[in-house]
Motif scaffolding. Structure first.
Motif, PDB file in Angstrom:
ATOM      1  N   VAL A 118       0.847  -1.201   0.000  1.00  0.00           N
ATOM      2  CA  VAL A 118       0.000   0.000   0.000  1.00  0.00           C
ATOM      3  C   VAL A 118       0.879   1.247   0.000  1.00  0.00           C
ATOM      4  O   VAL A 118       1.678   1.447   0.918  1.00  0.00           O
ATOM      5  N   LEU A 124      -4.959   1.259  -0.652  1.00  0.00           N
ATOM      6  CA  LEU A 124      -5.538   0.699   0.574  1.00  0.00           C
ATOM      7  C   LEU A 124      -6.986   0.260   0.325  1.00  0.00           C
ATOM      8  O   LEU A 124      -7.378  -0.850   0.720  1.00  0.00           O
ATOM      9  N   ILE A 128      -8.282  -3.563   0.750  1.00  0.00           N
ATOM     10  CA  ILE A 128      -9.395  -3.967   1.621  1.00  0.00           C
ATOM     11  C   ILE A 128     -10.482  -4.645   0.786  1.00  0.00           C
ATOM     12  O   ILE A 128     -11.061  -5.654   1.196  1.00  0.00           O
ATOM     13  N   ALA A 133     -11.768  -7.263   5.410  1.00  0.00           N
ATOM     14  CA  ALA A 133     -11.425  -6.752   6.729  1.00  0.00           C
ATOM     15  C   ALA A 133     -11.946  -7.787   7.740  1.00  0.00           C
ATOM     16  O   ALA A 133     -12.797  -8.607   7.363  1.00  0.00           O
ATOM     17  N   GLY A 135      -8.281  -6.074   9.114  1.00  0.00           N
ATOM     18  CA  GLY A 135      -6.888  -6.186   8.705  1.00  0.00           C
ATOM     19  C   GLY A 135      -6.035  -5.241   9.526  1.00  0.00           C
ATOM     20  O   GLY A 135      -6.543  -4.525  10.400  1.00  0.00           O
ATOM     21  N   LEU A 137      -2.945  -2.315   8.993  1.00  0.00           N
ATOM     22  CA  LEU A 137      -2.064  -1.541   8.133  1.00  0.00           C
ATOM     23  C   LEU A 137      -0.767  -1.364   8.912  1.00  0.00           C
ATOM     24  O   LEU A 137      -0.790  -0.971  10.082  1.00  0.00           O
ATOM     25  N   GLN A 149       1.600   0.472  13.463  1.00  0.00           N
ATOM     26  CA  GLN A 149       0.499  -0.395  13.019  1.00  0.00           C
ATOM     27  C   GLN A 149      -0.845   0.247  13.348  1.00  0.00           C
ATOM     28  O   GLN A 149      -0.968   0.918  14.361  1.00  0.00           O
ATOM     29  N   ILE A 152      -7.654  -2.099  11.163  1.00  0.00           N
ATOM     30  CA  ILE A 152      -8.785  -1.667  10.331  1.00  0.00           C
ATOM     31  C   ILE A 152      -9.882  -2.708  10.504  1.00  0.00           C
ATOM     32  O   ILE A 152      -9.779  -3.820   9.992  1.00  0.00           O
ATOM     33  N   ALA A 158     -10.452   2.891   7.168  1.00  0.00           N
ATOM     34  CA  ALA A 158      -9.277   3.021   6.294  1.00  0.00           C
ATOM     35  C   ALA A 158      -8.707   4.441   6.301  1.00  0.00           C
ATOM     36  O   ALA A 158      -7.490   4.619   6.410  1.00  0.00           O
ATOM     37  N   TYR A 172      -0.747  -3.887   3.881  1.00  0.00           N
ATOM     38  CA  TYR A 172      -2.024  -4.249   4.520  1.00  0.00           C
ATOM     39  C   TYR A 172      -2.067  -5.761   4.629  1.00  0.00           C
ATOM     40  O   TYR A 172      -1.791  -6.468   3.657  1.00  0.00           O
ATOM     41  N   GLU A 173      -2.390  -6.240   5.842  1.00  0.00           N
ATOM     42  CA  GLU A 173      -2.467  -7.688   6.073  1.00  0.00           C
ATOM     43  C   GLU A 173      -3.824  -8.032   6.637  1.00  0.00           C
ATOM     44  O   GLU A 173      -4.333  -7.314   7.500  1.00  0.00           O
ATOM     45  N   ARG A 174      -4.373  -9.122   6.191  1.00  0.00           N
ATOM     46  CA  ARG A 174      -5.596  -9.617   6.822  1.00  0.00           C
ATOM     47  C   ARG A 174      -5.276 -10.042   8.246  1.00  0.00           C
ATOM     48  O   ARG A 174      -4.199 -10.564   8.524  1.00  0.00           O
TER      49      ARG A 174
END
Ligand SMILES: Nc1ncnc2c1ncn2[C@@H]1O[C@H](COP(=O)(O)OP(=O)(O)O)[C@@H](O)[C@H]1O
Ligand SMILES: [Mg+2]
Length: 361
Positions: A118, A124, A128, A133, A135, A137, A149, A152, A158, A172-174
């Motif tokens: 991102v 972003l 998403i 979500a 998630g 960031l 960190q 979200i 967001a 961005y990670e789940r």
């Protein structure tokens, strides 16, 4: 043998405390002299990108290592032209960038949370949309102890998250719905021999490691983690200690991040294993045979964060080991840790509860 450590925090200090009995001498390099390592080694002060000072420091030692993974990779590569540098600078490069790190994990068939790079609000929104979500960031660089960190929970968070962290490369990670967090510390020597510690279970509070329980006994996950760490160690031509943090999700390991150094989740090994992670790191980079990583019982390690308890109170609990890093108190700062090793899981849990009450409020 004289080992140079770039970074002289508590990790460097504990490396020296483990290596001095082996007849090894230490010198450390850090930005200022008032660092935990100063109690056990001479400190050379300088910036981490001051190539001249780093070169002079490197020439005064036989081999160079790190206690901080954010030493500029260019500095590490420059030192590597003068002296062996372990772990290899490539490992620092990977660990410094969460995006690169996840891609490398994938390349080696190590599962990770769904992620996307991102660099803008549009990225972003797109991430998403694609990954869903909730998630997290995260900044790609320089995050630690949960810093850098933003959670979200739903798409409308967001804007706020981007407001907070935008303007630098992000990922961005789940969110992984994990049942527990574990980590595997393993050491590789110069001839390719590997010593793996048992998996340990880690509890975080506000993104900071609070409690580690060792061992976390699960033969299947142990084998899986050893295979994965082993792949990374071999591919990187690694020498020294590497830690990989994993989530356990539906009985599977999902890699979170790696640390190319001794790790807080390995501190229990000082009293809880036949050879500590610090000693094995030193042995590895000094070209010595590795020691056994076998656990001696059931250990619990609790971090002391922000406020220091009185040593006499801690030491009043029979069997407790106290490590004071000699740092001045500040909220959120790791000041020390305590470790307790016992013969059964039940006894460990009793002490863990007691320590939590006393040290983590
Ligand atoms: N994708 C994720 N899903 C669930 N929890 C996460 C995720 N990423 C991070 N966390 C939580 O935040 C903690 C700190 O994040 P981590 O990525 O390890 O950064 P740090 O460099 O600060 O240790 C993790 O140990 C975990 O508890
Ligand atoms: Mg972490």
């Amino acid at each position: 043998m004289r080992i140079g450590i770039v970074g002289a925090g508590q990790l460097g200090r504990m490396m020296a405390l483990a290596g001095i009995p082996l007849g090894i001498e230490f010198a450390m390099y850090d930005r200022n002299a008032g660092v935990p390592g100063a109690a056990v080694a001479d400190i050379v002060t300088g910036e981490f990108d001051d190539r001249k000072r780093l070169a002079r420091f490197a020439r005064g030692v036989d081999v160079v290592t790190f206690d901080w993974e954010n030493v500029p990779v260019a500095s590490a590569r420059a030192i590597a032209r003068l002296r062996p540098v372990w772990p290899p600078p490539r490992a620092l490069e990977i660990a410094q960038d969460r995006l690169l790190e996840k891609r490398i994990f994938q390349r080696f068939g190590i599962p990770v949370a769904p992620f996307a790079s991102v660099d803008s609000r549009a990225d972003l929104a797109c991430a998403i949309g694609a990954l869903g979500a909730p998630g997290i960031l995260k900044t790609r660089r320089l995050g630690y102890d949960g810093k850098g960190q933003a959670r979200i929970r739903r798409a409308r968070d967001a804007a706020g998250a981007f407001e907070l962290l935008g303007g630098q490369p992000l990922i961005y990670e789940r969110v992984v719905e994990f049942t527990r967090e574990v980590s595997l510390v393993a050491a590789r020597d110069r001839r390719g021999g590997v010593a793996s510690y048992p998996l340990v279970e880690n509890e975080h509070e506000n993104g900071i490691l609070a409690v580690t329980r060792a061992p976390y006994v699960n033969a299947r996950l142990q084998r899986a983690a050893e295979r994965r760490n082993g792949r990374l160690l071999r591919a990187l031509g690694y020498v020294g200690v590497l830690c990989v943090e994993y989530f356990v999700e539906r009985g599977r390991l999902v890699a979170n991040e790696m640390a190319p150094r001794v790790h807080n989740s390995g501190h229990w090994s000082i009293e809880g294993a036949e050879t500590s992670q610090f000693e094995n790191h030193v042995r590895a980079i000094a070209g010595l045979p590795l020691g056994s990583p076998r656990p001696l019982g059931h250990a619990v390690m609790v971090n002391v964060i922000g406020k220091k308890p009185q040593a006499r109170k801690i030491l009043g609990l029979t069997g407790l080991h106290w490590h004071d890093y000699g740092k001045s108190p500040r909220p959120g700062r790791k000041l020390g840790h305590v470790t307790f090793v016992t013969g059964s899981r039940a006894a460990r849990e009793r002490v863990a509860r007691q320590l939590r009450r006393r040290l983590i409020s």
